[in-house]
Design an enzyme around this catalytic site. Structure first.
Site, short mmCIF file in Angstrom:
data_model
loop_
_atom_site.label_atom_id
_atom_site.label_comp_id
_atom_site.label_asym_id
_atom_site.label_seq_id
_atom_site.Cartn_x
_atom_site.Cartn_y
_atom_site.Cartn_z
N LYS A 195 0.86 -1.19 0.00
CA LYS A 195 0.00 0.00 0.00
C LYS A 195 0.89 1.23 0.00
CE LYS A 195 -3.17 3.07 1.88
NZ LYS A 195 -3.81 3.08 3.16
N ASP A 205 -12.71 1.19 4.71
CA ASP A 205 -11.83 1.93 5.64
C ASP A 205 -12.25 1.70 7.09
OD1 ASP A 205 -9.52 3.34 6.09
OD2 ASP A 205 -10.15 5.13 5.01
N1 ARG Z 1 -8.35 7.11 5.33
C1 ARG Z 1 -8.99 8.06 4.47
C2 ARG Z 1 -8.26 9.37 4.52
O1 ARG Z 1 -7.86 9.75 5.59
C3 ARG Z 1 -10.41 8.24 4.88
C4 ARG Z 1 -11.23 9.03 3.95
C5 ARG Z 1 -12.61 9.09 4.45
N2 ARG Z 1 -13.49 9.93 3.68
C6 ARG Z 1 -14.10 9.56 2.61
N3 ARG Z 1 -14.95 10.40 2.09
N4 ARG Z 1 -13.94 8.44 2.06
O2 ARG Z 1 -8.11 10.02 3.55
#
Ligand code: ARG
Length: 419
Positions: free
Chosen positions: A201, A334
């Site tokens: 990743k 996530d």
């Molecule tokens: N881990 C991701 C980041 O920090 C989360 C994003 C969350 N927001 C979203 N709209 N998907 O960028």
């Protein structure tokens, strides 16, 4: 004494090990998107022997599980999780958690996911190699959880989304995956492989939850990304790129990544590139609800809340565009940004709300994910010869996708974990 008794007993018992027969009202064939009635699934060891067995073939030693009223389907896949750590800790507070305690928290998180019906996950970034330890602990049977494909530390530029920017200079804290320039990133890929990564990743752009990064701004150059991908692919690993911003998404695809995570600001050209290259998108469109809801009360720093406000809606609109254009999609939530890991299947209904058919959503969370992992021969659908990862819901999930939020039966590799 006990061993002796068992041995004596087994001299009198048939050589074949007991099988499990599962009956239910129906099962979902995720590949055709059809349900078929009255399956009799025979599980022999860790594998599915057949979907169309006959109860009359059950011997007295075999176990029969009657799931009347329920529909069977393959276990769910979540292609973007962060299992390690107590996820109630936000911002700088996370820095105080030891790797050991974080791993113990990860055990509880893993268990919660499995009980929710998620039998396979891809762990994309932990600050230590905790996700690799957790994967191995689950494999060895020390810990209950889904099958884990783990990245270990995510690669990222100094001060980027995958670094740790919460502490001042004198604390000298940086994430284990920080690497700059083509040869440093190549070395980092090699190091991750040495310590057991299944997948690489890296962070191509800024992000929402980091300190001091701009969501849309590219961080790795195309040259660095190409090096990461060629190094990983040569060694047989797939590559996932965190990318919200338009140029970072496109360069990640051009570099040859297997999946783009988030993909929030993908434009028409990016969608075209993804289709042409067969790149998967893993768009976490549920997590916005947590961040802008409970997340504020849970103490997510204002900087991150502000960034989420700019990203969430655009990401969902672009999810719809990508689905309509026929981009290959997987479910990645996530999990870990939201602390309740049993929430993962909730994203399925959002994927339908924002443009997928229920069949497409189930495919994204099963066979597509298995294909992204190069495991489509053994995982991802209910088929004779495949691994017995089986879940059940009350009713037909193709009619009501939200039934997946209440999985009532979970089998992983032939072992029942929830009934
Ligand atoms: N881990 C991701 C980041 O920090 C989360 C994003 C969350 N927001 C979203 N709209 N998907 O960028």
């Amino acid at each position: 004494m006990r061993i002796l008794l068992t041995l004596l007993f087994c001299l009198t018992c048939p050589l074949a090990l007991a099988k499990t027969f599962i009956t239910a009202d129906a099962y979902v064939d995720v590949e055709s998107g059809k349900t078929f009635e009255n399956p009799v699934v025979i599980v022999d060891g860790v594998l599915i022997e057949t979907i169309r067995g006959n109860l009359r073939d059950a011997s007295p030693d075999d176990e029969v599980i009657n799931l009347a009223g329920k529909t069977l389907m393959p276990g769910l896949f979540d292609m973007h999780v962060h299992l390690i750590g107590n996820k109630m800790l936000k911002g700088a507070a996370r820095v105080q958690e030891s790797d050991q305690v974080a791993l113990l928290a990860g055990m509880a998180n893993a268990r919660a996911m499995l009980m929710a019906g998620v039998t396979t996950v891809r762990s994309l970034g932990s600050s230590s190699y905790g996700d690799i330890a957790l994967r191995d602990g689950i494999k060895a049977g020390y810990v209950i959880g889904p099958r884990v494909f783990a990245s270990g530390p995510a690669l990222g530029i100094t001060g980027g989304h995958c670094d740790n920017n919460w502490m001042p200079r004198e604390r000298d804290i940086r994430n284990a995956g920080v690497a700059n320039g083509p040869w440093e990133v190549a070395a980092k890929v090699r190091e991750n492989i040495k310590f057991g990564s299944d997948v690489i990743k890296f962070c191509a752009t800024g992000g929402v939850m980091s300190k001091g990064t701009k969501v849309g701004v590219q961080q790795y150059t195309l040259e660095e990304m190409k090096m990461i991908v060629s190094e990983a692919h040569r060694r047989g690993l797939i590559v996932a790129a965190h990318a919200h911003g338009t140029s970072g998404i496109k360069d990640a695809i051009r570099a040859g990544v297997d999946s783009v995570e988030h993909a929030s600001y993908i434009d028409d050209e990016g969608i075209k590139l993804a289709v042409e290259n067969g790149t998967y998108l893993s768009m976490d469109i549920y997590v916005t609800e947590y961040i802008l809801g409970q997340g504020i009360a849970d103490g997510i720093p204002e900087e991150n809340i502000e960034k989420e406000r700019t990203v969430g809606n655009i990401q969902r609109e672009n999810f719809r565009k990508a689905v309509n254009a026929g981009v290959r999609m997987v479910m990645g939530t996530d999990a870990g940004v939201y602390p309740d890991f049993s929430d993962s299947p909730t994203q399925l209904s959002r994927m339908v709300e924002f443009g997928m058919t229920p069949t497409q959503a189930l495919q994204a969370a099963t066979i597509n994910a298995a294909t992204l992992l190069n495991k489509q021969e053994t995982l991802g659908s209910l088929k004779a010869g495949k691994v017995a990862d089986i879940i059940a819901v009350d009713g037909n999930p193709l009619e009501d996708i939200s039934l997946l939020e209440h999985v009532t039966f979970v089998m992983k590799e032939g072992t029942v974990y929830k009934q």
